[in-house]
Motif scaffolding. Structure first.
Motif, mmCIF file in Angstrom:
data_model
loop_
_atom_site.group_PDB
_atom_site.id
_atom_site.type_symbol
_atom_site.label_atom_id
_atom_site.label_comp_id
_atom_site.label_asym_id
_atom_site.label_seq_id
_atom_site.Cartn_x
_atom_site.Cartn_y
_atom_site.Cartn_z
ATOM 1 N N UNK A 2 98.687 82.234 14.055
ATOM 2 C CA UNK A 2 99.504 81.876 12.487
ATOM 3 C C UNK A 2 98.216 80.749 10.919
ATOM 4 N N UNK A 3 97.681 80.020 12.178
ATOM 5 C CA UNK A 3 96.700 78.936 11.961
ATOM 6 C C UNK A 3 95.333 79.492 10.370
ATOM 7 N N UNK A 4 94.984 80.855 12.232
ATOM 8 C CA UNK A 4 93.995 81.320 11.612
ATOM 9 C C UNK A 4 94.472 81.853 9.741
ATOM 10 N N UNK A 5 95.490 82.898 10.104
ATOM 11 C CA UNK A 5 96.346 83.210 8.629
ATOM 12 C C UNK A 5 96.043 82.988 7.986
ATOM 13 N N UNK A 18 95.022 79.397 6.985
ATOM 14 C CA UNK A 18 94.120 78.966 6.643
ATOM 15 C C UNK A 18 92.961 79.450 6.128
ATOM 16 N N UNK A 19 92.832 80.834 6.150
ATOM 17 C CA UNK A 19 91.635 82.008 5.345
ATOM 18 C C UNK A 19 92.653 81.765 4.297
ATOM 19 N N UNK A 40 90.098 76.336 17.056
ATOM 20 C CA UNK A 40 90.456 75.682 16.635
ATOM 21 C C UNK A 40 88.640 74.610 16.257
ATOM 22 N N UNK A 59 87.965 77.211 12.940
ATOM 23 C CA UNK A 59 88.706 77.409 11.840
ATOM 24 C C UNK A 59 87.458 75.976 11.402
ATOM 25 N N UNK A 82 84.563 77.777 9.347
ATOM 26 C CA UNK A 82 85.434 78.331 8.091
ATOM 27 C C UNK A 82 85.607 76.925 6.807
ATOM 28 N N UNK A 132 100.190 90.018 10.659
ATOM 29 C CA UNK A 132 99.652 88.957 10.081
ATOM 30 C C UNK A 132 98.267 88.314 9.580
ATOM 31 N N UNK A 133 97.980 89.148 11.054
ATOM 32 C CA UNK A 133 96.361 88.670 10.721
ATOM 33 C C UNK A 133 95.756 89.691 9.828
ATOM 34 N N UNK A 139 96.469 88.524 6.054
ATOM 35 C CA UNK A 139 95.790 87.012 6.103
ATOM 36 C C UNK A 139 95.195 88.130 5.414
ATOM 37 N N UNK A 141 92.720 86.472 1.537
ATOM 38 C CA UNK A 141 91.919 86.169 1.404
ATOM 39 C C UNK A 141 90.482 86.848 0.553
#
Lengths: 102, 175
Positions: free
Chosen positions: A70-73, A75-76, B59, B63, B66, B147-148, B151, B155
């Protein structure tokens, strides 16, 4: 390991979550606010790890992996929003983005 | 084991404090990496080696890189640091910080009072996590895949910079 460590692990998670909350509240730069949200998510993951370690069950680590995804999605998408705000408003001030028309 | 835990916890708290008080965002991100590393040590001590590896890889690796890429794309100059210094004045941060510290004190009191059972000290290794992840949590895995995907699409859609379409009769005539 003693009983002290479960308590102190939860205390560490609480402290990190509070630091992230303070970061969201006091900074006006949107990138810093996003980083503080990451800190808060990480602290929540730490709480799950501590709980999973306390009862020696794998569920805590499974929930940590879900939080990581969830954090990766998040932050993007958040960084894409920051790019768009910087492109349109020419600033990173979160107070500048207070109108719906952008 | 106890001492290593407390050292790692202290490093994590100190570096997180440094993250939220820096003016230069690259310095803040360096402290953020240190904070994630310290938390990885905490995870390892807690008997979760797989989570510690994921913490470092995802992390501290993905992240943070990114965020650094986006900062490079924004091309911030040294005026941005001066502006940050102007924004973060004591009258801004004292109020929320005091209120949050009160909340933390309540949390510490609640955790300290409650009777907790000790950690068993058993290491939960990758095999158990994988069996649980692809056994009872398979629906969650599929949902996080969706979800990904959303995302990525979100994005791409948000990050695209649209060309401004101005009608040619509305443009200012060039002198």
């Amino acid at each position: 390991m003693s009983e002290l460590q479960a308590t102190s692990g939860l205390l560490l998670a609480g402290t990190l979550f509070m630091l992230g909350l303070i970061g969201v509240l006091i900074r006006r730069n949107i990138i810093f606010m996003l980083v503080s949200v990451e800190i808060m998510l990480n602290a929540a993951g730490l709480a799950f790890i501590v709980a999973g370690s306390k009862w020696a069950q794998p569920d805590g680590q499974v929930m940590f992996i879900f939080i990581l995804t969830m954090a990766a999605a998040e932050v993007s998408v958040g960084l894409a929003l920051i790019l768009q705000i910087h492109h349109q408003l020419k600033t990173l001030d979160s107070d500048a983005a207070n109108t719906m028309k952008g | 084991m106890q001492v290593t835990f407390y050292i790692a916890a202290g490093v994590a708290i100190l570096s997180t404090i440094m993250v939220i008080t820096r003016f230069n965002i690259i310095h803040a991100l360096l402290y953020l990496v240190v904070s994630f590393m310290a938390l990885a040590v905490v995870f390892y001590i807690m008997g979760a080696p797989f989570a510690a590896a994921l913490e470092v890889i995802v992390y501290a690796g993905a992240i943070v890189v990114l965020i650094i890429f986006v900062i490079m794309m924004l091309n911030l100059k040294s005026e941005a640091v001066a502006q940050e210094k102007k924004w973060l004045t004591p009258e801004v941060y004292v109020g929320p910080a005091i209120l949050c510290i009160i909340l933390l004190a309540e949390l510490i009191y609640t955790i300290g009072v409650g009777n907790t059972v000790g950690i068993t000290g058993q290491i939960v290794d990758v095999k158990e996590v994988g069996q649980s992840l692809y056994g009872e949590y398979i629906l969650g895995v599929e949902l996080s895949g969706m979800l990904l995907m959303s995302g990525i699409v979100g994005a791409y859609h948000l990050g695209r910079q649209k060309k401004k379409v101005v009608h040619r009769f509305l443009e200012k005539p060039e002198e």
